[in-house]
Each structure stands twice: as C-alpha cells, then as structure tokens.
Design a protein around this motif. Structure first.
Motif, PDB file in Angstrom:
ATOM      1  N   LEU A   1       0.679  -1.048   0.209  1.00  0.00           N
ATOM      2  CA  LEU A   1      -0.276  -0.062   0.175  1.00  0.00           C
ATOM      3  C   LEU A   1       0.487   1.261   0.142  1.00  0.00           C
ATOM      4  O   LEU A   1       0.515   1.867  -0.950  1.00  0.00           O
ATOM      5  N   GLN A   2       1.657   1.214   0.877  1.00  0.00           N
ATOM      6  CA  GLN A   2       2.743   2.108   0.757  1.00  0.00           C
ATOM      7  C   GLN A   2       3.328   2.509  -1.392  1.00  0.00           C
ATOM      8  O   GLN A   2       3.854   3.724  -1.400  1.00  0.00           O
ATOM      9  N   ARG A   3       4.471   1.516  -1.568  1.00  0.00           N
ATOM     10  CA  ARG A   3       4.390   1.743  -2.919  1.00  0.00           C
ATOM     11  C   ARG A   3       3.415   2.529  -4.004  1.00  0.00           C
ATOM     12  O   ARG A   3       3.766   3.229  -4.477  1.00  0.00           O
TER      13      ARG A   3
ATOM     14  N   ALA B   1       2.498   6.173  -2.472  1.00  0.00           N
ATOM     15  CA  ALA B   1       3.749   6.811  -3.543  1.00  0.00           C
ATOM     16  C   ALA B   1       3.370   6.573  -5.393  1.00  0.00           C
ATOM     17  O   ALA B   1       3.771   8.073  -5.807  1.00  0.00           O
ATOM     18  N   SER B   2       2.911   5.733  -6.302  1.00  0.00           N
ATOM     19  CA  SER B   2       2.539   4.973  -7.231  1.00  0.00           C
ATOM     20  C   SER B   2       2.019   6.675  -7.223  1.00  0.00           C
ATOM     21  O   SER B   2       1.665   7.756  -8.677  1.00  0.00           O
ATOM     22  N   ILE B   3       0.846   6.367  -6.806  1.00  0.00           N
ATOM     23  CA  ILE B   3      -0.415   7.765  -6.852  1.00  0.00           C
ATOM     24  C   ILE B   3      -0.456   8.800  -7.057  1.00  0.00           C
ATOM     25  O   ILE B   3      -1.039  10.082  -7.654  1.00  0.00           O
ATOM     26  N   ARG B   4       0.637   9.389  -5.689  1.00  0.00           N
ATOM     27  CA  ARG B   4       0.845  10.718  -5.997  1.00  0.00           C
ATOM     28  C   ARG B   4       1.946  11.427  -6.975  1.00  0.00           C
ATOM     29  O   ARG B   4       2.200  12.442  -6.599  1.00  0.00           O
TER      30      ARG B   4
ATOM     31  N   HIS C   1       2.452  -4.380 -10.987  1.00  0.00           N
ATOM     32  CA  HIS C   1       1.300  -4.394 -10.681  1.00  0.00           C
ATOM     33  C   HIS C   1       1.364  -5.694  -9.308  1.00  0.00           C
ATOM     34  O   HIS C   1       2.470  -6.773  -9.393  1.00  0.00           O
ATOM     35  N   TYR C   2       0.816  -5.397  -8.476  1.00  0.00           N
ATOM     36  CA  TYR C   2       1.534  -5.962  -7.150  1.00  0.00           C
ATOM     37  C   TYR C   2       0.264  -6.840  -7.131  1.00  0.00           C
ATOM     38  O   TYR C   2      -1.001  -6.728  -7.429  1.00  0.00           O
TER      39      TYR C   2
END
Length: 160
Positions: free
Chosen positions: A99-101, A104-107, A148-149
């Motif tokens: 979720l942190q990754r 960061a990607s969305i930001r 892709h997670y």
C-alpha cells in the motif's frame, strides 16, 4: 477479580481439567467460566502446567496482559501451526509495504497530472499559481510506478 468459586461455578480451566476450583485458583481470574474456548486453546498449545508457572512468575499487574498474549498466540498457533501470530504480522507488513508503494505511485501520478495541467495553461492564467515543471518532478522509475502488485505473492498470505 474474585475467584469464580464464590459463585459455585468453576473457572474454565478447572472445569476443563475436571477439578474443584479453589478460592486461591491461579486460573480463575484469567479464565472465567463463560470463556471455555480461551483456556482450551491455551491448554492445547502451552499446557496447563506451563501456563500456571508463567502466571506465577509474572508480576501481578502484568498477569492479565500475559494471559491475553498467550490466548492470542494460542489461537494463532492453532490457525497456523508453523508461524502463529508471526505469520499474521508478516502478512500485514507485506500489505503495508504494498500500500505504501501504491500510495507513492498515486502521488507521483497526481504530480505528473498537475504538472501537465500547468504546462497546458496559458502563461497569464498561471500567475500566482504554483506549478511544477517536468524537471522538478521526482518519481521513481516508471517501471516501479507501473508495477502490478500481487504477482509476487501479494498480501494473501503464503510463506515468509
């Protein structure tokens, strides 16, 4: 907490062990008669003798927390005999990292969209506004952003 024997009901431990619950019963304050599963789990994983020793070795003000920890670990051990509660913690840590990754990607995407919107605006409308030029935007590589997670084990459990 008073012993459950005062109400003529044996504590969950004494009932399970089929013995008379005495007024000074070690288990009575921590295993009330209405929670038999709690003692059953703790007994199955740790054994009554070990639990009794542990309760007596812990300071009185810490005993309730110790018994609650034993009950939590016992329940987790019964669900996952290999990793117990460490397995649950590991799953949650992987989920937090994922979720942190993603955050960061969305930001980074938001910053890119804001920078693109600022570049498309006429110069007169950007006066007094804060816009980011493309050179000022730092985001990790696009491969990291588009990762892709879940393809690598995800947060659905699995091994450590």
């Amino acid at each position: 907490m008073a012993s459950s024997s005062s109400a003529n009901f044996p504590c969950a431990a004494c009932k399970f062990l089929r013995r008379k619950c005495m007024p000074d019963c070690t288990f009575a304050p921590y295993f009330p008669p209405e929670e038999p599963q709690k003692f059953f789990n703790v007994h199955k994983v740790f054994g009554a003798s070990n639990v009794s020793k542990l309760i007596n070795e812990v300071a009185p003000h810490q005993r309730q927390d110790a018994v609650n920890s034993l009950a939590y670990e016992a329940e987790a051990r019964l669900k996952d005999p290999v990793y117990g509660c460490v397995g649950a913690i590991s799953v949650l840590q992987r989920q937090v990292m994922r979720l942190q990754r993603e955050l960061a990607s969305i930001r980074c995407d938001i910053i890119r969209y804001a920078a693109a919107a600022c570049d498309e605006m006429p110069p007169t409308t950007t006066v007094g506004r804060s816009c980011f030029g493309h050179g000022n935007v730092y985001c990790p590589s696009s491969q990291w952003n588009n990762e892709h997670y879940g393809d690598n084990g995800g947060s659905d459990g699995g091994s450590l």
